[in-house]
Design a protein around this motif. Structure first.
Motif, PDB file in Angstrom:
ATOM      1  N   PRO A  42       0.850  -1.203   0.000  1.00 24.73           N
ATOM      2  CA  PRO A  42       0.000   0.000   0.000  1.00 24.73           C
ATOM      3  C   PRO A  42       0.880   1.246   0.000  1.00 24.73           C
ATOM      4  O   PRO A  42       2.025   1.210   0.425  1.00 24.73           O
ATOM      5  CB  PRO A  42      -0.784  -0.123   1.308  1.00 24.73           C
ATOM      6  CG  PRO A  42       0.050  -0.998   2.180  1.00 24.73           C
ATOM      7  CD  PRO A  42       0.766  -1.940   1.249  1.00 24.73           C
ATOM      8  N   PRO A  43       0.367   2.349  -0.499  1.00 23.07           N
ATOM      9  CA  PRO A  43       1.170   3.587  -0.503  1.00 23.07           C
ATOM     10  C   PRO A  43       1.508   3.985   0.932  1.00 23.07           C
ATOM     11  O   PRO A  43       0.745   3.705   1.857  1.00 23.07           O
ATOM     12  CB  PRO A  43       0.261   4.608  -1.176  1.00 23.07           C
ATOM     13  CG  PRO A  43      -1.113   4.054  -1.064  1.00 23.07           C
ATOM     14  CD  PRO A  43      -0.971   2.564  -1.025  1.00 23.07           C
ATOM     15  N   PRO A  44       2.646   4.643   1.138  1.00 22.66           N
ATOM     16  CA  PRO A  44       3.029   5.011   2.505  1.00 22.66           C
ATOM     17  C   PRO A  44       2.058   6.034   3.091  1.00 22.66           C
ATOM     18  O   PRO A  44       1.418   6.796   2.372  1.00 22.66           O
ATOM     19  CB  PRO A  44       4.422   5.609   2.341  1.00 22.66           C
ATOM     20  CG  PRO A  44       4.496   6.035   0.917  1.00 22.66           C
ATOM     21  CD  PRO A  44       3.619   5.084   0.153  1.00 22.66           C
ATOM     22  N   ALA A  45       1.976   6.030   4.401  1.00 18.07           N
ATOM     23  CA  ALA A  45       1.111   6.994   5.079  1.00 18.07           C
ATOM     24  C   ALA A  45       1.648   8.397   4.821  1.00 18.07           C
ATOM     25  O   ALA A  45       2.827   8.592   4.538  1.00 18.07           O
ATOM     26  CB  ALA A  45       1.083   6.696   6.571  1.00 18.07           C
ATOM     27  N   PHE A  46       0.785   9.392   4.933  1.00 16.18           N
ATOM     28  CA  PHE A  46       1.180  10.770   4.640  1.00 16.18           C
ATOM     29  C   PHE A  46       2.319  11.232   5.541  1.00 16.18           C
ATOM     30  O   PHE A  46       3.179  11.997   5.140  1.00 16.18           O
ATOM     31  CB  PHE A  46      -0.014  11.709   4.780  1.00 16.18           C
ATOM     32  CG  PHE A  46       0.341  13.153   4.550  1.00 16.18           C
ATOM     33  CD1 PHE A  46       0.678  13.602   3.290  1.00 16.18           C
ATOM     34  CD2 PHE A  46       0.360  14.045   5.600  1.00 16.18           C
ATOM     35  CE1 PHE A  46       1.018  14.924   3.072  1.00 16.18           C
ATOM     36  CE2 PHE A  46       0.695  15.371   5.393  1.00 16.18           C
ATOM     37  CZ  PHE A  46       1.024  15.808   4.127  1.00 16.18           C
ATOM     38  N   PHE A  47       2.332  10.760   6.809  1.00 17.60           N
ATOM     39  CA  PHE A  47       3.350  11.194   7.763  1.00 17.60           C
ATOM     40  C   PHE A  47       4.718  10.595   7.470  1.00 17.60           C
ATOM     41  O   PHE A  47       5.687  10.939   8.111  1.00 17.60           O
ATOM     42  CB  PHE A  47       2.918  10.856   9.187  1.00 17.60           C
ATOM     43  CG  PHE A  47       1.665  11.573   9.592  1.00 17.60           C
ATOM     44  CD1 PHE A  47       1.668  12.955   9.739  1.00 17.60           C
ATOM     45  CD2 PHE A  47       0.492  10.888   9.799  1.00 17.60           C
ATOM     46  CE1 PHE A  47       0.530  13.626  10.102  1.00 17.60           C
ATOM     47  CE2 PHE A  47      -0.652  11.555  10.164  1.00 17.60           C
ATOM     48  CZ  PHE A  47      -0.640  12.933  10.309  1.00 17.60           C
ATOM     49  N   GLU A  48       4.814   9.699   6.502  1.00 20.63           N
ATOM     50  CA  GLU A  48       6.087   9.099   6.135  1.00 20.63           C
ATOM     51  C   GLU A  48       6.591   9.600   4.779  1.00 20.63           C
ATOM     52  O   GLU A  48       7.624   9.147   4.305  1.00 20.63           O
ATOM     53  CB  GLU A  48       5.955   7.580   6.100  1.00 20.63           C
ATOM     54  CG  GLU A  48       5.593   6.972   7.449  1.00 20.63           C
ATOM     55  CD  GLU A  48       5.310   5.497   7.344  1.00 20.63           C
ATOM     56  OE1 GLU A  48       5.362   4.947   6.226  1.00 20.63           O
ATOM     57  OE2 GLU A  48       5.022   4.889   8.382  1.00 20.63           O
ATOM     58  N   THR A  49       5.894  10.524   4.180  1.00 26.86           N
ATOM     59  CA  THR A  49       6.267  10.986   2.846  1.00 26.86           C
ATOM     60  C   THR A  49       7.234  12.162   2.924  1.00 26.86           C
ATOM     61  O   THR A  49       7.383  12.818   3.955  1.00 26.86           O
ATOM     62  CB  THR A  49       5.022  11.421   2.052  1.00 26.86           C
ATOM     63  OG1 THR A  49       4.394  12.498   2.749  1.00 26.86           O
ATOM     64  CG2 THR A  49       4.060  10.274   1.870  1.00 26.86           C
ATOM     65  N   LYS A  50       7.894  12.417   1.812  1.00 26.68           N
ATOM     66  CA  LYS A  50       8.831  13.538   1.723  1.00 26.68           C
ATOM     67  C   LYS A  50       8.082  14.871   1.778  1.00 26.68           C
ATOM     68  O   LYS A  50       8.593  15.853   2.319  1.00 26.68           O
ATOM     69  CB  LYS A  50       9.629  13.426   0.432  1.00 26.68           C
ATOM     70  CG  LYS A  50      10.764  14.404   0.338  1.00 26.68           C
ATOM     71  CD  LYS A  50      11.620  14.147  -0.872  1.00 26.68           C
ATOM     72  CE  LYS A  50      12.809  15.067  -0.902  1.00 26.68           C
ATOM     73  NZ  LYS A  50      13.686  14.802  -2.035  1.00 26.68           N
TER      74      LYS A  50
ATOM     75  N   ILE B 289       7.021  20.028   4.521  1.00 23.22           N
ATOM     76  CA  ILE B 289       6.041  20.915   5.153  1.00 23.22           C
ATOM     77  C   ILE B 289       6.404  21.154   6.606  1.00 23.22           C
ATOM     78  O   ILE B 289       6.348  22.285   7.106  1.00 23.22           O
ATOM     79  CB  ILE B 289       4.617  20.330   5.022  1.00 23.22           C
ATOM     80  CG1 ILE B 289       4.152  20.412   3.569  1.00 23.22           C
ATOM     81  CG2 ILE B 289       3.629  21.055   5.926  1.00 23.22           C
ATOM     82  CD1 ILE B 289       2.854  19.690   3.296  1.00 23.22           C
ATOM     83  N   SER B 290       6.805  20.105   7.318  1.00 23.63           N
ATOM     84  CA  SER B 290       7.138  20.265   8.731  1.00 23.63           C
ATOM     85  C   SER B 290       8.390  21.125   8.911  1.00 23.63           C
ATOM     86  O   SER B 290       8.472  21.915   9.853  1.00 23.63           O
ATOM     87  CB  SER B 290       7.318  18.908   9.399  1.00 23.63           C
ATOM     88  OG  SER B 290       8.405  18.214   8.831  1.00 23.63           O
TER      89      SER B 290
END
Length: 90
Positions: free
Chosen positions: A26-34, A39-40
């Motif tokens: 499955p695609p990675p969770a949003f909190f694991e994306t570049k 953004i952070s």
């Protein structure tokens, strides 16, 4: 003893020739994306810079930088000249 029998040569060849495709993940969770990392970082730098600007504005407009008259309560002023007459040496 059928459980302990070794695989035959044909079985070994077919296992080696088979190409195993990676399982569909499955695609990675949003909190694991570049994107989330970028953004952070921008939010962190913006927060630090924003707090610095607020502090600078406070010192420019609201901070009272006048010297208090506390030196009048002590025998020697800040400039080194006596404000009150204390003990005179002979």
């Amino acid at each position: 003893m059928a459980l302990l029998s070794s695989p035959t040569a044909e079985e070994e060849n077919t296992d080696k020739d088979d190409v195993c495709l990676p399982k569909e993940q499955p695609p990675p969770a949003f909190f694991e994306t570049k994107t989330f990392r970028l953004i952070s970082i921008f939010l962190y730098l913006g927060g630090i810079s924003g707090l610095g600007m607020v502090l600078a504005l406070y010192f420019l407009f609201f901070f009272d930088s006048t010297m208090p008259d506390i030196h009048l309560k002590f025998p020697v002023s800040i400039g080194g000249h006596p404000v009150q007459k204390v003990h005179e040496y002979q």
